[in-house]
Scaffold this motif. Structure first.
Motif, PDB file in Angstrom:
ATOM      1  N   GLY A 142       0.816  -1.209   0.000  1.00  0.00           N
ATOM      2  CA  GLY A 142       0.000   0.000   0.000  1.00  0.00           C
ATOM      3  C   GLY A 142       0.849   1.257   0.000  1.00  0.00           C
ATOM      4  O   GLY A 142       0.555   2.218  -0.718  1.00  0.00           O
ATOM      5  N   ILE A 143       1.929   1.247   0.788  1.00  0.00           N
ATOM      6  CA  ILE A 143       2.827   2.407   0.829  1.00  0.00           C
ATOM      7  C   ILE A 143       3.500   2.607  -0.519  1.00  0.00           C
ATOM      8  O   ILE A 143       3.640   3.728  -1.010  1.00  0.00           O
ATOM      9  N   ALA A 144       3.920   1.493  -1.134  1.00  0.00           N
ATOM     10  CA  ALA A 144       4.558   1.580  -2.451  1.00  0.00           C
ATOM     11  C   ALA A 144       3.586   2.130  -3.493  1.00  0.00           C
ATOM     12  O   ALA A 144       3.976   2.905  -4.380  1.00  0.00           O
ATOM     13  N   ASN A 145       2.317   1.748  -3.355  1.00  0.00           N
ATOM     14  CA  ASN A 145       1.295   2.244  -4.280  1.00  0.00           C
ATOM     15  C   ASN A 145       1.109   3.756  -4.141  1.00  0.00           C
ATOM     16  O   ASN A 145       1.005   4.486  -5.135  1.00  0.00           O
ATOM     17  N   ILE A 146       1.081   4.231  -2.883  1.00  0.00           N
ATOM     18  CA  ILE A 146       0.950   5.670  -2.640  1.00  0.00           C
ATOM     19  C   ILE A 146       2.164   6.414  -3.188  1.00  0.00           C
ATOM     20  O   ILE A 146       2.046   7.466  -3.822  1.00  0.00           O
ATOM     21  N   TYR A 147       3.354   5.856  -2.936  1.00  0.00           N
ATOM     22  CA  TYR A 147       4.586   6.484  -3.432  1.00  0.00           C
ATOM     23  C   TYR A 147       4.572   6.567  -4.970  1.00  0.00           C
ATOM     24  O   TYR A 147       4.953   7.593  -5.551  1.00  0.00           O
ATOM     25  N   ALA A 148       4.094   5.497  -5.608  1.00  0.00           N
ATOM     26  CA  ALA A 148       4.042   5.483  -7.070  1.00  0.00           C
ATOM     27  C   ALA A 148       3.102   6.566  -7.603  1.00  0.00           C
ATOM     28  O   ALA A 148       3.394   7.248  -8.594  1.00  0.00           O
ATOM     29  N   LYS A 149       1.973   6.754  -6.908  1.00  0.00           N
ATOM     30  CA  LYS A 149       1.022   7.794  -7.332  1.00  0.00           C
ATOM     31  C   LYS A 149       1.605   9.183  -7.113  1.00  0.00           C
ATOM     32  O   LYS A 149       1.449  10.079  -7.954  1.00  0.00           O
ATOM     33  N   LEU A 150       2.258   9.364  -5.963  1.00  0.00           N
ATOM     34  CA  LEU A 150       2.881  10.659  -5.705  1.00  0.00           C
ATOM     35  C   LEU A 150       3.938  10.968  -6.754  1.00  0.00           C
ATOM     36  O   LEU A 150       4.045  12.099  -7.242  1.00  0.00           O
ATOM     37  N   TYR A 151       4.732   9.964  -7.104  1.00  0.00           N
ATOM     38  CA  TYR A 151       5.775  10.137  -8.116  1.00  0.00           C
ATOM     39  C   TYR A 151       5.145  10.503  -9.471  1.00  0.00           C
ATOM     40  O   TYR A 151       5.612  11.412 -10.167  1.00  0.00           O
ATOM     41  N   ALA A 152       4.055   9.819  -9.802  1.00  0.00           N
ATOM     42  CA  ALA A 152       3.418  10.049 -11.104  1.00  0.00           C
ATOM     43  C   ALA A 152       2.763  11.427 -11.178  1.00  0.00           C
ATOM     44  O   ALA A 152       2.958  12.177 -12.143  1.00  0.00           O
ATOM     45  N   PHE A 153       1.990  11.768 -10.135  1.00  0.00           N
ATOM     46  CA  PHE A 153       1.223  13.018 -10.192  1.00  0.00           C
ATOM     47  C   PHE A 153       2.086  14.231  -9.874  1.00  0.00           C
ATOM     48  O   PHE A 153       1.922  15.292 -10.492  1.00  0.00           O
ATOM     49  N   LEU A 154       2.996  14.105  -8.868  1.00  0.00           N
ATOM     50  CA  LEU A 154       3.789  15.262  -8.469  1.00  0.00           C
ATOM     51  C   LEU A 154       5.002  15.488  -9.372  1.00  0.00           C
ATOM     52  O   LEU A 154       5.240  16.602  -9.832  1.00  0.00           O
ATOM     53  N   TYR A 155       5.752  14.400  -9.632  1.00  0.00           N
ATOM     54  CA  TYR A 155       7.001  14.571 -10.378  1.00  0.00           C
ATOM     55  C   TYR A 155       6.773  14.550 -11.891  1.00  0.00           C
ATOM     56  O   TYR A 155       7.137  15.498 -12.604  1.00  0.00           O
ATOM     57  N   ILE A 156       6.130  13.485 -12.381  1.00  0.00           N
ATOM     58  CA  ILE A 156       6.009  13.346 -13.837  1.00  0.00           C
ATOM     59  C   ILE A 156       4.968  14.318 -14.400  1.00  0.00           C
ATOM     60  O   ILE A 156       5.265  15.110 -15.292  1.00  0.00           O
ATOM     61  N   ARG A 157       3.721  14.238 -13.866  1.00  0.00           N
ATOM     62  CA  ARG A 157       2.652  15.097 -14.405  1.00  0.00           C
ATOM     63  C   ARG A 157       2.757  16.533 -13.918  1.00  0.00           C
ATOM     64  O   ARG A 157       2.215  17.442 -14.539  1.00  0.00           O
ATOM     65  N   GLY A 158       3.436  16.762 -12.797  1.00  0.00           N
ATOM     66  CA  GLY A 158       3.548  18.110 -12.261  1.00  0.00           C
ATOM     67  C   GLY A 158       4.860  18.783 -12.596  1.00  0.00           C
ATOM     68  O   GLY A 158       4.945  19.600 -13.519  1.00  0.00           O
ATOM     69  N   PHE A 159       5.915  18.382 -11.858  1.00  0.00           N
ATOM     70  CA  PHE A 159       7.185  19.090 -11.964  1.00  0.00           C
ATOM     71  C   PHE A 159       7.834  18.968 -13.347  1.00  0.00           C
ATOM     72  O   PHE A 159       8.292  19.963 -13.920  1.00  0.00           O
ATOM     73  N   LYS A 160       7.891  17.746 -13.908  1.00  0.00           N
ATOM     74  CA  LYS A 160       8.570  17.562 -15.190  1.00  0.00           C
ATOM     75  C   LYS A 160       7.897  18.346 -16.311  1.00  0.00           C
ATOM     76  O   LYS A 160       8.560  18.920 -17.176  1.00  0.00           O
ATOM     77  N   VAL A 161       6.566  18.350 -16.306  1.00  0.00           N
ATOM     78  CA  VAL A 161       5.844  19.104 -17.340  1.00  0.00           C
ATOM     79  C   VAL A 161       6.064  20.594 -17.139  1.00  0.00           C
ATOM     80  O   VAL A 161       6.330  21.337 -18.093  1.00  0.00           O
ATOM     81  N   TRP A 162       5.987  21.043 -15.864  1.00  0.00           N
ATOM     82  CA  TRP A 162       6.133  22.475 -15.567  1.00  0.00           C
ATOM     83  C   TRP A 162       7.526  22.983 -15.932  1.00  0.00           C
ATOM     84  O   TRP A 162       7.672  24.009 -16.587  1.00  0.00           O
ATOM     85  N   ILE A 163       8.552  22.231 -15.523  1.00  0.00           N
ATOM     86  CA  ILE A 163       9.927  22.694 -15.721  1.00  0.00           C
ATOM     87  C   ILE A 163      10.359  22.593 -17.186  1.00  0.00           C
ATOM     88  O   ILE A 163      11.334  23.228 -17.602  1.00  0.00           O
ATOM     89  N   SER A 164       9.653  21.789 -17.980  1.00  0.00           N
ATOM     90  CA  SER A 164      10.054  21.605 -19.382  1.00  0.00           C
ATOM     91  C   SER A 164       9.727  22.831 -20.241  1.00  0.00           C
ATOM     92  O   SER A 164      10.262  22.979 -21.334  1.00  0.00           O
ATOM     93  N   TYR A 165       8.855  23.701 -19.739  1.00  0.00           N
ATOM     94  CA  TYR A 165       8.524  24.933 -20.471  1.00  0.00           C
ATOM     95  C   TYR A 165       9.178  26.114 -19.737  1.00  0.00           C
ATOM     96  O   TYR A 165       8.600  26.687 -18.815  1.00  0.00           O
ATOM     97  N   LYS A 166      10.401  26.450 -20.158  1.00  0.00           N
ATOM     98  CA  LYS A 166      11.200  27.445 -19.433  1.00  0.00           C
ATOM     99  C   LYS A 166      10.520  28.805 -19.380  1.00  0.00           C
ATOM    100  O   LYS A 166      10.544  29.495 -18.353  1.00  0.00           O
ATOM    101  N   THR A 167       9.923  29.193 -20.509  1.00  0.00           N
ATOM    102  CA  THR A 167       9.250  30.499 -20.532  1.00  0.00           C
ATOM    103  C   THR A 167       8.107  30.538 -19.532  1.00  0.00           C
ATOM    104  O   THR A 167       7.899  31.543 -18.831  1.00  0.00           O
ATOM    105  N   GLN A 168       7.373  29.423 -19.450  1.00  0.00           N
ATOM    106  CA  GLN A 168       6.274  29.350 -18.494  1.00  0.00           C
ATOM    107  C   GLN A 168       6.781  29.480 -17.063  1.00  0.00           C
ATOM    108  O   GLN A 168       6.164  30.161 -16.233  1.00  0.00           O
ATOM    109  N   VAL A 169       7.930  28.852 -16.770  1.00  0.00           N
ATOM    110  CA  VAL A 169       8.497  28.937 -15.424  1.00  0.00           C
ATOM    111  C   VAL A 169       8.841  30.389 -15.086  1.00  0.00           C
ATOM    112  O   VAL A 169       8.516  30.895 -13.995  1.00  0.00           O
ATOM    113  N   ILE A 170       9.489  31.073 -16.050  1.00  0.00           N
ATOM    114  CA  ILE A 170       9.882  32.474 -15.813  1.00  0.00           C
ATOM    115  C   ILE A 170       8.644  33.348 -15.587  1.00  0.00           C
ATOM    116  O   ILE A 170       8.597  34.159 -14.660  1.00  0.00           O
TER     117      ILE A 170
END
Length: 273
Positions: free
Chosen positions: A5-33
């Motif tokens: 169960g903990i691994a499942n939560i960690y996987a969701k956090l990784y997917a939603f926070l890092y992949i769908r959130g941070f990676k998408v956000w940081i990939s558009y430099k102009t948007q970040v600025i």
């Protein structure tokens, strides 16, 4: 079983926070600025407005230090407007991409999809709040923080915001565009909730509406706990009010979204845009 169960939560956090959130956000430099500029420029705008008005005029409306006042308001206003917009926009995007069915029909369920979607909104606004509080410090704001009570108030604000975000998601699920909840909280919270000026200067009917919103209570309490370091005994009443907002708004939001999801599924409009 528990480790799975903990691994499942960690996987969701990784997917939603890092992949769908941070990676998408940081990939558009102009948007970040542009995003960082949208955080910082209003701070300097209101700082120079307060400086030009002068302390005497500001004190007449019951504010002893205007910079401290608006810094707290701007730092935490984004938790409401941005999170609500993030959730409704996430649903809207998934409808456009044709992937909404995969998310809401997955084993995680409807509530889990919305909750994890909101996490990125909370994360980016925590960064936003820290940046604004840091700029406020450089402009002379002195913090006397009662940390446990301040964190408690922020948590209560986040829970009520989740309820409102779920309500916003319900509207997006059914009417697709023209979301009134998202529109209200993304445009009127700065005006109505004492973000940059105290609520008591507004006409009485508008003041009543303002106190019907949890952000108004949260900002007034955070100014006391972060600038004056007051104890929980001195702010127990607004904390109780925020708790009542949470008890009402969170179940209401979850119920509304589940109902909207059921209606959309029965009508076969889940993926329509």
């Amino acid at each position: 079983m528990e480790s799975k169960g903990i691994a499942n939560i960690y996987a969701k956090l990784y997917a939603f926070l890092y992949i769908r959130g941070f990676k998408v956000w940081i990939s558009y430099k102009t948007q970040v600025i542009l995003t960082v500029l949208s955080w910082t420029l209003p701070v300097f705008t209101y700082y120079f407005v307060g400086t030009s008005l002068g302390n005497n005029l500001v004190e007449r409306i019951g504010v002893t230090n205007y910079t401290s006042f608006f810094v707290i308001g701007l730092a935490f206003q984004g938790y409401v407007s941005s999170v609500i917009t993030t959730v409704s926009q996430r649903i809207r995007n998934e409808q456009l991409y044709g992937t909404i069915e995969y998310y809401v029909l997955s084993r995680s369920g409807v509530t889990s999809f919305l909750l994890y979607s909101a996490l990125w909104g909370f994360t980016i606004n925590t960064i936003n709040a820290l940046v604004i509080l840091g700029i406020g410090f450089s402009l002379g704001v002195k913090y006397h923080i009662d940390l446990p009570v301040s964190i408690l108030v922020i948590i209560l604000l986040i829970i009520s915001t989740l309820g409102l975000a779920f309500l916003s998601g319900a509207f997006t699920m059914v009417i697709k565009q023209g979301n009134p909840i998202s529109f209200f909280f993304s445009t009127f919270t700065t005006l109505m909730t004492g973000v940059v000026f105290p609520v008591n200067v507004m006409p009485l009917p508008l003041r009543d509406i303002s106190y019907a919103l949890p952000l108004t209570w949260a900002l007034e309490t955070l100014r006391e706990t972060m600038l004056e370091g007051v104890s929980i005994y001195q702010v127990y009443f607004p904390i109780l009010i925020l708790l009542i907002f949470d008890v009402i708004l969170l179940p209401l939001g979850v119920f509304a979204f589940k109902y909207a999801f059921k209606v959309a599924r029965v009508k076969g409009t889940l993926g329509e845009y």
